[in-house]
Structures are given as C-alpha cells and as structure tokens.
Design an enzyme around this catalytic site. Structure first.
Site: not given
Ligand code: RIB
Length: 409
Positions: A10, A42, A213, A216, A237, A239, A243, A282
């Site tokens: 993405n 990711n 989270g 753990g 962040d 995000t 992953d 990150s």
């Molecule tokens: O898990 C994070 C990801 O979820 C982001 O990078 C976004 O693209 C979504 O797919």
C-alpha cells in the site's frame, strides 16, 4: 525452507491529528506524510530486516513502483511481484497525539491477484516451505487451499478481520498470528484465556501466536504456552507494530530459532517500531534490535512470574533433552523435587515425564521432517534407548508412525 509472502503493498497517506476524528467532526491535520505500507509489504520487510530470506508476491499498480524498489532495497526477492495497469492499493491513516491509529483501505491492485497468478507462483515452492498471508488481498481462501494441498506451512495473520476470515478452514493452517480483538472475534470468547482454550481444543495441530498489546504476547501449541511481556516505549505511531512482530516471528520459525528468544526479539522489534513514525520505515533491523534490547524496559505482564518460570522449565528441557530429569531441574530452579513436580504440573497442565515425552516427540518430529537421519538415530538423539517404547509413544501422540510422519514432507 523458503518463505513466500503473498501480500498487499500500500501507499500510506498518514495524517497526524490531536485525536482520531469522530463521526460528524471536521479537523485540520497538523501534518501529512506518505509512507510505504501494506501489511504484506511491512511483513516482508520485517522478515528481511530480521535476517530471513523472503519472496514477496502480489500486485502493485503503476503508481506503486517505489514500493517494489523499497522491497528490493530491503533485501526482499521481488521476482513474483507483478505490476498491473491499475491504481495501487492505498491506506488513509489518522494518527493521534497518543500514537493510536485509525485506517481505511482502498484495495486497488491488491484485489487483482488471480488464481492463475497464485498457481504460477506456488508451483515454484515445495512442501515444507512457508507461505505467509494476511487478509488484504484477493483469493486468500484459494491460496490457503493450494498451499495446504502441496504441504507448505501456512502462517496466517487474519488482519484486517472481515467476512473472508469466516470462510477459511483453520485446519489447513500451521500458524495463526493474531491480536486479542481478532482472537475474540473469531472464537466468540470474551477473554484471552478462553480464546486460547478455544483454539487449542478446536484445532489441536494449530500453533497460535497471540499478541496482547501492552500485556505482551503468548505462543501456544498442543504442548506448551510461552509468555513474553511487552517492552515499554513512548508510543509515537503504532502502525505496523503487529507487522513487525509477525515478520520477526516468521523469520525465527524459518531459522529454527528458540521460540522464547524469537518472542523476545519480535517484541523488542515491535516496541521500536511503535516509537517511530510510519509503517515500513519504522521497522528496525536485527542489529538495531540486538543492540537496543538490553536498554529496553520491560512492561507489566500479569503473567510475568509464571512466564519466567515456564521459560526456565522450557529452556531446561530444550538444553537437556537427552538427560533431563526432575531432580536436576529442581536443582536448577532451587526447589525440592516434590515442589518442582507440582510446579511443572501447575504451569503446564501435565507431569514432568509427560512434558519431557512431548518435548522429545516434538524434537523427533521436527528432525523427521527436516533431516534425512535414520529413525533409529533420531530416537537415540532425543534421549530414548528403547526404540519400540518411543515408536508407540510417537504413534499415540501424532496418530502416525515415525515413517508415516516423515512421508508428510
Ligand atoms: O498494519 C499496518 C498497515 O495496515 C498499514 O501500512 C496500512 O497500509 C494497512 O494495510
């Protein structure tokens, strides 16, 4: 053992806000940035940065060429990544001042993965190779069926959770990596413990990796439960934290690393990812994780003491597989043999001898699949002198003789 990640790529449009916008509210963003992302991309980058070898398959659009470049620069093999004449998938991400996020997706090129493409790519992989999947591309169900029919190990991260997940046959999976919310939704259970019991009872062959989270994470299979507390960092962040964890975990599986060590590394990598902006950018490298590990403070885990004891017992068994006995474990833990026996039962649900048998059978099963050693040698290597005793034990546990089990390869 090769790793194939069939997953999304993405373009992430990230908007920094004081708080996540509520229904009916309009807010001006403090800043807008564009990052490479997608759960698939990711996770491939995380596997590669963790030191694993990974092939990324999927579809990018004409505006997504920089995603392919980034994968390649990160050490991911992109031979099976196609470019389609369409818009690349993208994500609109709001990040709050507390580091929380809210995401919506435009699937674009990620929804253009066809059965023909899947057949062509999977034909280049063999039994025992790993297929890593998330739930952001088309034909996930077909991918799982195909991989199962050619005896690949399938690792599924059912994220984002939607109706596709309810169509998946979990019997076909080898590993399920999910968070608390996903576990509760799939199992219809209210607590983590209940969800774990649900998965272990309904899918005894499935290995579960549950992330919790700040609490753990816990890994569970038919024989054991391993807990790892989270590392504490200031969240910038979140995000791609999941992953990052997944990529590190899968890399650990492929490298045959000690499970507890893998959980530790994956948790530290995820914590570092949380402390920085963006998805792919990150994700730390293995070297960075190792160099920062000692300095990362551990967070609270409600299961910390228990987790530590379980870990010590696991480690003892792994290190002394052939000569393990209750007395020497008791000496190592500093307790009496009687107390240690009761402790093992309480923490693992089985007696010391049953736990040792399970551990030896698991080690033998892995050697049967991963080596060509004669069966008699494997039996000896895991600590049994009496071959027929082991053969009976093994058949009882796996429903197959060691020879039949080896044919699974
Ligand atoms: O898990 C994070 C990801 O979820 C982001 O990078 C976004 O693209 C979504 O797919």
């Amino acid at each position: 053992m090769k790793i194939l990640n069939f997953g999304s790529c993405n373009v992430d449009f990230v908007y920094s806000l004081d708080h996540i916008v509520r229904v009916g509210e309009t807010e001006s963003t403090k800043c807008m940035e564009i990052f490479a992302g997608g759960k698939g991309l990711n996770q491939s980058i995380a596997v590669a940065r963790a030191g694993g070898e990974v092939y990324h398959a999927g579809c990018i659009g004409t505006d997504g060429v920089f995603l392919k470049d980034l994968l390649e620069q990160s050490g991911v093999d992109v031979s099976y990544l196609q470019t389609v004449d369409a818009k690349n998938g993208h994500a609109i991400i709001q990040v709050s001042a507390k580091g929380e996020n809210s995401i919506f997706l435009y699937p674009g090129s990620n929804s253009m993965i066809t059965k023909d493409q899947i057949d062509a790519v999977l034909s280049r992989f063999d039994a025992g190779d790993i297929l890593l999947l998330q739930n952001e591309i088309s034909n996930v169900e077909y991918l799982i069926q195909r991989a199962h029919s050619q005896q690949m190990l399938t690792v599924f991260n059912p994220s984002p959770i939607n109706e596709t997940v309810s169509m998946i046959d979990f019997e076909m999976l080898s590993y399920l990596i999910l968070n608390e919310v996903e576990a509760q939704e799939i199992s219809s259970c209210e607590t983590t413990e209940e969800a774990l019991t649900y998965f272990r009872t309904h899918y005894p062959g499935l290995r579960i990796m549950l992330t919790l989270g700040e609490q753990g994470c816990v890994y569970a299979d038919a024989e054991r439960e391993l807990w790892q507390s989270a590392y504490r960092v200031k969240a910038v962040d979140t995000t791609a934290a999941g992953d990052t964890f997944t990529g590190y975990f899968v890399s650990g599986i492929a490298q045959g690393a000690d499970c507890m060590e893998t959980l530790k590394l994956a948790s530290a990598a995820a914590a570092i990812a949380v402390s920085r902006k963006g998805a792919a950018p990150s994700i730390p490298t293995r070297e960075e994780v190792l160099s920062r590990l000692a300095g990362l403070p551990s967070g609270n885990s409600k299961n910390c003491k228990t987790e530590q004891l379980r870990h010590e017992i696991e480690q003892y068994l792994e290190q002394h597989l052939r000569q393990a006995n209750l007395q020497s474990l008791a000496e190592q833990l500093g307790y009496s043999a009687v107390y240690t026996g009761a402790l093992v039962k309480q923490l693992t649900g089985v007696s010391f001898s049953k736990l040792l048998q399970a551990k030896r059978c698991r080690a033998a099963a892995d050697m049967l699949l991963q080596t060509d050693l004669p069966i008699a040698e494997i039996i000896h290597a895991v600590g049994y002198e009496n071959e027929s005793f082991f053969r009976d034990l093994f058949s009882e546990k796996y429903g197959k003789t060691p020879i039949q089990y080896r044919k699974k390869r």
